[in-house]
Scaffold this motif. Sequence first.
Motif, mmCIF file in Angstrom:
data_model
loop_
_atom_site.group_PDB
_atom_site.id
_atom_site.type_symbol
_atom_site.label_atom_id
_atom_site.label_comp_id
_atom_site.label_asym_id
_atom_site.label_seq_id
_atom_site.Cartn_x
_atom_site.Cartn_y
_atom_site.Cartn_z
ATOM 1 N N THR A 167 0.189 -1.324 -0.029
ATOM 2 C CA THR A 167 0.534 0.192 -0.010
ATOM 3 C C THR A 167 0.949 1.511 0.056
ATOM 4 O OG1 THR A 167 -1.384 -1.418 1.301
ATOM 5 C CG2 THR A 167 -1.915 1.097 0.928
ATOM 6 N N PRO A 168 2.154 1.606 1.425
ATOM 7 C CA PRO A 168 2.996 2.773 1.116
ATOM 8 C C PRO A 168 3.221 2.733 -0.797
ATOM 9 C CG PRO A 168 3.688 0.664 2.687
ATOM 10 C CD PRO A 168 1.943 0.246 2.293
ATOM 11 N N SER A 169 3.676 2.001 -0.895
ATOM 12 C CA SER A 169 4.198 1.680 -2.227
ATOM 13 C C SER A 169 3.327 2.503 -3.232
ATOM 14 C CB SER A 169 5.362 0.505 -2.601
ATOM 15 O OG SER A 169 5.962 -0.300 -2.274
ATOM 16 N N ALA A 183 2.987 6.075 -3.240
ATOM 17 C CA ALA A 183 3.645 6.762 -3.600
ATOM 18 C C ALA A 183 3.740 7.224 -4.709
ATOM 19 C CB ALA A 183 5.582 6.455 -2.413
ATOM 20 N N THR A 214 6.989 6.593 7.421
ATOM 21 C CA THR A 214 6.440 6.178 8.520
ATOM 22 C C THR A 214 7.403 5.600 8.793
ATOM 23 O OG1 THR A 214 7.950 5.178 5.976
ATOM 24 C CG2 THR A 214 5.291 5.428 5.449
ATOM 25 N N PRO A 225 2.785 1.601 10.046
ATOM 26 C CA PRO A 225 2.112 1.500 9.153
ATOM 27 C C PRO A 225 0.820 1.648 9.753
ATOM 28 C CG PRO A 225 2.888 -0.827 10.621
ATOM 29 C CD PRO A 225 3.593 0.608 11.417
ATOM 30 N N TRP A 253 -1.697 3.891 8.014
ATOM 31 C CA TRP A 253 -2.586 5.573 7.084
ATOM 32 C C TRP A 253 -1.826 6.784 7.223
ATOM 33 C CZ3 TRP A 253 -4.076 4.646 1.490
ATOM 34 C CH2 TRP A 253 -5.172 3.354 1.194
ATOM 35 N N TRP A 308 0.891 6.392 5.869
ATOM 36 C CA TRP A 308 1.255 6.531 4.290
ATOM 37 C C TRP A 308 0.989 7.374 3.455
ATOM 38 C CZ3 TRP A 308 -1.804 1.269 4.644
ATOM 39 C CH2 TRP A 308 -1.252 0.007 5.230
ATOM 40 N N GLY A 344 3.857 9.863 3.647
ATOM 41 C CA GLY A 344 5.244 9.097 3.204
ATOM 42 C C GLY A 344 4.804 9.319 1.945
ATOM 43 N N GLY A 345 3.608 9.482 1.534
ATOM 44 C CA GLY A 345 3.269 9.881 -0.143
ATOM 45 C C GLY A 345 3.589 11.133 -0.655
#
Lengths: 586, 460
Positions: free
Chosen positions: A3-5, A8, A383, A388, A390, A393, A396-397
């Motif tokens: 999900t984080p990927s 991003a 992150t 971990p 939202w 994430w 991080g985005g």
Amino acid sequence: MTTPSVVALVAIALVGVVSAVIGSFGVRVARSTSDFLVASRTVSPIANASAISGEYLSAASFLGIAGLILREGADALWYPVAFVAGYLALLLFVAAPLRRSGAYTVPDFAEARLSSPALRRLCTLFVLVIGWLYLLPQLQGAGLALTTLTSLPAWSGIAAAGVVVLLTVVGGGMRSITFVQAFQYWLKLTALAVPAIIIVGLFLSDARTFDRPAPPQFADRTTVQVRTPVLLQTAGPVDFTAKGTVDGRTVDGPVQWAPGRHAVAAGSTLEFEAGSAVPTPAGAPTTDRDWLAPMSGDKGDQLLEIYSILIAGFLGTMGLPHVLVRFYTNADGRAARRTTVAVLAMIGGFYVLVTLLGALSRFYTPQLLVSGQTDAAILLVPTAALGPGWGGWLLGGLVAAGAAAAFLSTSSGLVVSLAGVLFTDVLRGRLQDFRLAAVLSSVIPLALALTVTRLDFSLTVPLVFAVAASTFCPLLVLGIWWRGLTARGAIAGVLVGGVLSGAATGLSMFADLPDDWIGVLLYRPAAVTVPAAFLAMIVVSRLTRAEIPVDTEQVLLRLHAPERLGLNPDRVGRPGVRDVQRPELT
Amino acid sequence: MSTSVDGADVRFPAEAQNSAAPPSTAPDPADEPDHCDKKTDSGSLWLQDEIARRIAAKSSGTGGRHARRDNPDPSTAVGYVPRHSTATPDPAAEAPAPVGPPRPPKLPRRGPAGAYGDTEAWTGPDRSARDRPVLGGPSLPSGVPAKPAAGRTGAPARPYGAAAARLLSAPVLPAPPTPTAPPVTPVHVTQPGRPTPPPNVAPPPNAAPPPNAAPPPNAAPPAGAWTATPPRPFTPPAGTPVSGGPPRDPDPGPLTAPVLDGPIPDGPVGPVRGGPVLDDVDDDDDFVPDGTEHDEILWSANALPPPPVHPPPPGAIAVPEQRAAEMPRAARAPRTDGADADSPKRVRVVLAERKGVARPVRTVVDIQEATAVGALLRSNLIGTQLMVALRFAAVAGVTLGTLPLLFALFPAIGEFDVLGLRLPWLLLGVLVYPFLLGLGWWHTRTAERVEQNFADHVQE
């Protein structure tokens, strides 16, 4: 893909789309070559300062500074100081006179001041060298970011960055670039400010402190993938599980390191238990307390290195092609000064945030010290700090978007200025040629970035600044302030500085350097090459003083006289400056 | 201006091209083109109208006129427009107003002028072409479209001028009349003596030049122009009768005629102002002189002597306008001559523009030139700015440069806690940025003040 990927990737794609949209608005406004190359000089100081800051704050600043601080601590603070001080030097010695010279690039300035085609060609060569050298780490930074965030191969990030940059430049030219970069500056600032505020809050609510005589610790059980060979050192015994090649032996199982230096080969995987000490890169401060204090590394000649960095940053900024071209988009010399002051404020604020996040990354992402990928610190801090979920994430985005903005803005600025030089000095033509020039100026570094192994920002960027400081700084400063400069003196100085710093750059990038002062001077050459270039320029100019251009007095007057006297080349026809260089479509 | 234009024309061809392009032309051209186009457009319309009128009106003159019209319109419009544009556009803008009123009176004179014009066919066309752009704009509004058209036609005639002029002396004359008319008025008013000389000069040119000129278009035009001017004065008598015949003459004539009336009173004043405007480049020096000159010029316009000398260059008729802008000083004398018809109109237009430009230039020139005072001012400015920059650089350099040394010599500094931060981190991570910003802001203020003082000093 995790999900984080995905978050991003979406964030990075959004940056690309928004930049393209803003750029396309600019296209509608850009009707002439003047618009295309210099935004018709109608950009206001604040917008222009945002664009300059956006352009200047590269991936090296956004990612590299924090990584340096993570590894080196207080000594790394000199890098951002030098980069900001460079704008002060630019303001003091160059900004207004350069704007009044009407020169669009250093070659333009050289020709206007000294009327020497040979010098112009030499400057063109070094503009291309510096630009390509600087584009290389930017594009590779894009690859690093993509790999770190999404585990996609590095080449995909490099290629994607290259394509987006090319589309932006070819599509909009300088005016759209101006707006795009102004937007990107504020995006980068936001992408740092929001995580910084949140993470500082977390840190203050935590009881931890940096002031302890031990290395950083892994907060959780951590697995580290070593992708490039690293040399680590430990202050005390360290136990971990390894799979791969450690200290020259193939290992698959538990390993204990005694205090000292240890080598880990690429492709190894190390697994540390929670609470174990983090091995640090050799040469960097080991304990947090050392890290906190200045002059604490065990590398020799640290003072020399710091001074060399300061000289390179202080004098090198004015020689960067994408910085210089920006000043031509100011309305006049006065606006150029005010723009520079605004830039000082903008990049100063940015570096405060970078410093803050870099320091905090020592807490949250110490595993980067082991893998050697310290340049990824900023990307991983949100992150790691928020855990971990939202919150982490999304944060991080946001940071990923800021990083994308960083290498897109600097790269497109570099490509525009390089294309401008290619366009006016090499290709000679109209709009279609500018697009061709843009393609040429980005394809070459793109090919290099895909084939050359990535080096730390902390190595490559100061080298680029050193080359700029050794070639264009003496030319600009002496050209603006010294009547005695001759074309031959300028050529000699640029050659001396360029050859010395270029040789040092080549050796630093492709050879193992000795660990003494010679090694320091090779990968931080500015302390020697800049004085050498100044000296060569002055001495040769004195020897050829009969060749001082006859119009020197008039040219200098135009550089320094306020616009209201009506002397600047915008109003006075001036043989020295070839307006042909910037054809206007009328 | 106009006078200078005419005179300039002769010289201009050679000089204009050399000097004209570089100086002031570059900066202003953008604006001018538009004007030119507008004028051109109006001109073409006028021309068409005129042609129709002429055809209907006269038969004998028609043939010659027709020839001119066809050639002139296309050639002049296309080729000359750009050149004229520089000088003409501006004048045109302003000129219109003055021109309009005067025209009516001019009409009668036109006739005469036209008569003279025959000999001067060359100049007539050239001048008319040049003037027309300027005049054309105004004339149209005034409601004398036919005239402007004629003027234009005359201009085109130039190329063919030589041959056409010979064949169609009448048509040729018309063109010259325009210029002549002004001279004529001056003569009546103030310059009895001057007019006489022009006539004298003119006669020879007319007699010899026309034929000679005809063969070599380039050379001829200038000569014709000059001669035309002189002839005009003479012609008026003869011209008057002629005037009725050639409609085209009316065009120039009207223009000139108004000029005469207006010029005498306004002419001097207007010319002065206008002169400067045209001379953008050299405005400073020439302003006042130009003004005076213009006044004188109007009368002396007939002072053919200078023009004759210049005739060789005449090749480029359009030059006159440009000349005004580029070669104010040199061309002035000639200008006055040529200006006769045109000067008044053009002058007025130019005046407004020049005023703005001239002031700064003068002061600047002193600094730029290699005088002791200029050198002192220059080195003073640059030296002061350099000292300011070096002082600020020294403050920044010493501050930043001593910190690493202090940190190395006194490691205890690194142990200090200030505001919860280690001193090095506080200094290098936070405080250094406001420090650099403050230096930059302070330097900007200082440098701007230095520039301000310099500019004030220079402009006093």
